[in-house]
Design a protein around this motif. Sequence first.
Motif, PDB file in Angstrom:
ATOM      1  N   ALA A  86       0.844  -1.195   0.000  1.00 12.45           N
ATOM      2  CA  ALA A  86       0.000   0.000   0.000  1.00 12.45           C
ATOM      3  C   ALA A  86       0.877   1.241   0.000  1.00 12.45           C
ATOM      4  CB  ALA A  86      -0.912  -0.010   1.216  1.00 12.45           C
ATOM      5  N   PHE A  87       0.512   2.236  -0.796  1.00 10.51           N
ATOM      6  CA  PHE A  87       1.257   3.493  -0.892  1.00 10.51           C
ATOM      7  C   PHE A  87       0.294   4.657  -0.699  1.00 10.51           C
ATOM      8  CE2 PHE A  87       3.654   0.415  -3.292  1.00 10.51           C
ATOM      9  CZ  PHE A  87       4.982   0.700  -3.010  1.00 10.51           C
ATOM     10  N   ASN A  88       0.690   5.607   0.148  1.00  9.06           N
ATOM     11  CA  ASN A  88      -0.058   6.854   0.277  1.00  9.06           C
ATOM     12  C   ASN A  88       0.431   7.820  -0.796  1.00  9.06           C
ATOM     13  OD1 ASN A  88      -1.675   6.245   2.617  1.00  9.06           O
ATOM     14  ND2 ASN A  88       0.217   6.339   3.815  1.00  9.06           N
ATOM     15  N   THR A 106      -8.010   4.021  -4.035  1.00  7.05           N
ATOM     16  CA  THR A 106      -9.146   4.874  -3.721  1.00  7.05           C
ATOM     17  C   THR A 106      -9.369   5.828  -4.892  1.00  7.05           C
ATOM     18  OG1 THR A 106      -7.645   6.366  -2.523  1.00  7.05           O
ATOM     19  CG2 THR A 106      -8.815   4.714  -1.226  1.00  7.05           C
ATOM     20  N   ALA A 107     -10.513   6.491  -4.875  1.00  6.51           N
ATOM     21  CA  ALA A 107     -10.954   7.226  -6.065  1.00  6.51           C
ATOM     22  C   ALA A 107     -10.077   8.413  -6.415  1.00  6.51           C
ATOM     23  CB  ALA A 107     -12.401   7.683  -5.870  1.00  6.51           C
ATOM     24  N   GLY A 108      -9.304   8.963  -5.463  1.00  8.71           N
ATOM     25  CA  GLY A 108      -8.521  10.162  -5.739  1.00  8.71           C
ATOM     26  C   GLY A 108      -7.183   9.924  -6.405  1.00  8.71           C
ATOM     27  N   VAL A 109      -6.811   8.661  -6.609  1.00  8.83           N
ATOM     28  CA  VAL A 109      -5.515   8.344  -7.214  1.00  8.83           C
ATOM     29  C   VAL A 109      -5.654   8.292  -8.730  1.00  8.83           C
ATOM     30  CG1 VAL A 109      -3.687   6.610  -7.405  1.00  8.83           C
ATOM     31  CG2 VAL A 109      -4.730   7.089  -5.187  1.00  8.83           C
ATOM     32  N   GLU A 110      -4.683   8.879  -9.440  1.00  9.56           N
ATOM     33  CA  GLU A 110      -4.693   8.886 -10.901  1.00  9.56           C
ATOM     34  C   GLU A 110      -3.580   7.997 -11.438  1.00  9.56           C
ATOM     35  OE1 GLU A 110      -4.511  12.811 -12.448  1.00  9.56           O
ATOM     36  OE2 GLU A 110      -6.231  13.549 -11.291  1.00  9.56           O
ATOM     37  N   VAL A 139      -4.882   6.258  -1.505  1.00  9.47           N
ATOM     38  CA  VAL A 139      -4.112   5.042  -1.254  1.00  9.47           C
ATOM     39  C   VAL A 139      -4.177   4.159  -2.490  1.00  9.47           C
ATOM     40  CG1 VAL A 139      -3.891   2.974   0.191  1.00  9.47           C
ATOM     41  CG2 VAL A 139      -4.624   5.138   1.212  1.00  9.47           C
ATOM     42  N   VAL A 140      -3.022   3.622  -2.894  1.00  7.75           N
ATOM     43  CA  VAL A 140      -2.977   2.712  -4.030  1.00  7.75           C
ATOM     44  C   VAL A 140      -2.334   1.413  -3.585  1.00  7.75           C
ATOM     45  CG1 VAL A 140      -0.750   3.580  -4.880  1.00  7.75           C
ATOM     46  CG2 VAL A 140      -2.313   2.427  -6.449  1.00  7.75           C
TER      47      VAL A 140
END
Length: 226
Positions: A86-88, A106-110, A139-140
């Motif tokens: 997991a990466f912030n 999560t939805a905010g990661v591009e 988070v990805v």
Amino acid sequence: MNYTIEGEPLPVVICTLENEETMITEKGAMSWMSPNMQMETTSNGGIGKMVGRAFSGESMFQNRYTAKNGQGMIAFASSFPGCIRAFNIGPDQEIVAQKSAFLASTAGVELSVFFQKRVGAGLFGGEGFIMQKLSGNGVVFLEFDGYIKEYELAPGQQIIIDTGYLAAMSATCSLDIQSVPGVKNALFGGEGLFNTRITGPGHIWLQSMPVAQLAGSIRPFIPSGR
């Protein structure tokens, strides 16, 4: 969103989402989920981002899973023995990763395409001319092959890596290639003609069992069809 990563070396990440929270995944990544998770297939950014994802080794379309009418649960399993990390992601926390490393976020990661600045690095650097870049906020979860060893590189500090062993690096790192010195070493050393050189500052993640290396090792033992 809360999560647990279980079961290495065949790991799965199990995510608990609050009402209306959303996870983004590649097609086929979902392993199991609660009945109140609603799925929607989307281009997630239009034609430009679709093409960019295709170049970076991912599907042009992505699936969005949203918890409805309360808390929901969804799990994503790795496609190869190894690790899920997991990466912030946020400002100054962008990650560049190998092709097909993206599992879910999560939805905010591009997720976008990352072109090597130097043509030599793209042609011979092991991960190809194109890698994946993770930016935005959230988070990805990335899947890597085998055991992961981490290093923190100071500004200007370098490490030499055999082809394919780079799993991910901070976006502040740079990647280039260097030829194996000496004709005899290059032709008979068994390590190929080029190595990958990473220069800091930044963090790097190295994988112990690249899937391409594993495939090459077992290929001689697979009976050929007649």
